[in-house]
Scaffold this motif. Structure first.
Motif, PDB file in Angstrom:
ATOM      1  N   UNK A  26     -19.355 -37.483 -92.452  1.00 22.61           N
ATOM      2  CA  UNK A  26     -18.327 -36.483 -92.108  1.00 22.61           C
ATOM      3  C   UNK A  26     -17.320 -36.313 -93.239  1.00 22.61           C
ATOM      4  N   UNK A  27     -16.985 -35.073 -93.539  1.00 24.13           N
ATOM      5  CA  UNK A  27     -16.003 -34.771 -94.584  1.00 24.13           C
ATOM      6  C   UNK A  27     -14.971 -33.818 -94.001  1.00 24.13           C
ATOM      7  N   UNK A  28     -13.897 -34.363 -93.550  1.00 24.78           N
ATOM      8  CA  UNK A  28     -12.842 -33.567 -92.925  1.00 24.78           C
ATOM      9  C   UNK A  28     -11.572 -33.713 -93.756  1.00 24.78           C
ATOM     10  N   UNK A  29     -11.062 -32.603 -94.264  1.00 28.40           N
ATOM     11  CA  UNK A  29      -9.858 -32.668 -95.085  1.00 28.40           C
ATOM     12  C   UNK A  29      -8.633 -32.913 -94.200  1.00 28.40           C
ATOM     13  N   UNK A  30      -7.538 -33.417 -94.781  1.00 23.76           N
ATOM     14  CA  UNK A  30      -6.308 -33.612 -93.998  1.00 23.76           C
ATOM     15  C   UNK A  30      -5.833 -32.329 -93.325  1.00 23.76           C
ATOM     16  N   UNK A  31      -5.963 -31.196 -94.012  1.00 24.93           N
ATOM     17  CA  UNK A  31      -5.538 -29.917 -93.437  1.00 24.93           C
ATOM     18  C   UNK A  31      -6.398 -29.548 -92.235  1.00 24.93           C
TER      19      UNK A  31
END
Length: 256
Positions: A26-31
Motif C-alpha cells: 500500500x502506498x498512501x500519501x499523508x494528504x
C-alpha cells in the motif's frame, strides 16, 4: 426478472473471484490519508454487519412466497458485503491504522433498519446505500494513487452493480403487488427516504467525495439519475403473475 436460484448461483460463483493482488504494497500519501481515512474506517464498519435482521425479514418474505432460495440468496449477498468489509479492514491494518467500532452514521442507519422487519423497507434501504456506495467507491478510487486500494475499490464496484440489480428486481416485485393507491403513497415514501438518506451520506463523507473530484451539485445530480433509473424499473413483469411463480421460473432457468 431473475429467479432466486439464479442469484444463489451468481453470488456463489462471484465469491470465488479473486481480483485483488495482496502482494502489492500500500502506498498512501499523508494528504490522501487525511482526506479518506475517516470515511474509509466508517464505511468499513458499515460493511461488516452480520445481517441478522435482514435474514429474518428475508425468511418471512420467502415463506410467504414459498421461495426458500431467496433466503439463501440474501445470505450470500450478505457474505459478499462482508467480503468488502474484510478487504477494507485488511487494508486499514496494512497502513497501520485502527478499525473503528462505532460511527454515528452507521449507528443511525442500523437503528433505522432495526425499526422495520418488512422486506420492502430493507430493499429500498439497501438500494439507497448501494447507490451511494457506487459514488463513494469511485471517489475513493479517484482520490488515491495507491494501486492496492484502487483494486479493492474496483472489486467492490463490480459487485455493487449486481447488488443493485438483485435488489431492484425484488423491489419491483413488492411494489407491483400493491394497489394503485398504495403504489402512489409508497412511491413518495421511497422518494423521501432516498433523498434524506443521501443527504446524510454527503454530509458524513463530503471530504472524501471532494477528494474524488465530486462536488455537491454533481453528487446530487448523479444520485437523482440513479433514483430515476431505479423507479423506471418498477414496472410489472408480464412474464410473472401477481403471485410469484417460482417453480415455472426455475424450470425456465434449467431449460436455458
Amino acid at each position: 426478472m431473475h429467479s432466486s436460484i439464479y442469484w444463489v448461483n451468481y453470488f456463489a460463483l462471484n465469491l470465488k473471484n479473486k481480483r485483488i493482488d495482496w502482494s502489492i504494497k500500500p502506498t498512501l500519501t499523508p494528504k490522501e490519508r487525511n482526506s479518506i481515512l475517516q470515511s474509509l474506517q466508517a464505511w468499513q464498519l458499515g460493511e461488516t454487519s452480520e445481517g441478522i435482521n435482514l435474514v429474518n425479514a428475508a425468511n418471512k418474505h420467502a415463506k410467504k412466497l414459498n421461495d426458500p432460495d431467496y433466503t439463501a440468496a440474501i445470505k450470500l449477498f450478505i457474505k459478499e458485503e462482508q467480503k468488502h468489509g474484510n478487504n477494507l479492514g485488511r487494508y486499514i491494518d496494512l497502513i497501520g491504522e485502527k478499525r473503528i467500532k462505532k460511527d454515528w452514521g452507521d449507528s443511525l442507519f442500523r437503528r433505522a433498519r432495526g425499526l422495520n422487519t418488512h422486506m420492502e423497507f430493507w430493499t429500498i434501504a439497501v438500494i439507497t446505500v448501494e447507490s451511494a456506495a457506487q459514488l463513494f467507491y469511485q471517489c475513493l478510487k479517484d482520490a488515491t494513487g495507491c494501486k492496492l486500494l484502487k483494486q479493492i475499490c474496483k472489486d467492490i464496484l463490480i459487485d455493487e452493480a449486481a447488488h443493485i440489480t438483485f435488489q431492484t428486481e425484488r423491489l419491483s416485485l413488492l411494489y407491483n403487488d400493491k394497489s394503485a393507491l398504495m403504489r402512489f403513497f409508497t412511491y413518495h415514501f421511497y422518494t423521501a427516504f432516498y433523498y434524506s438518506t443521501i443527504l446524510v451520506v454527503w454530509f458524513a463523507h463530503r471530504r472524501l467525495f471532494k477528494a474524488g473530484h465530486l462536488d455537491f451539485n454533481n453528487y446530487w445530480r448523479k444520485m437523482k439519475l440513479k433514483f430515476q433509473k431505479t423507479i423506471k424499473k418498477l414496472k410489472p413483469d408480464k412474464s410473472h403473475s401477481k403471485h410469484y411463480q417460482i417453480t415455472a421460473d426455475k424450470k425456465a432457468l434449467i431449460n436455458h
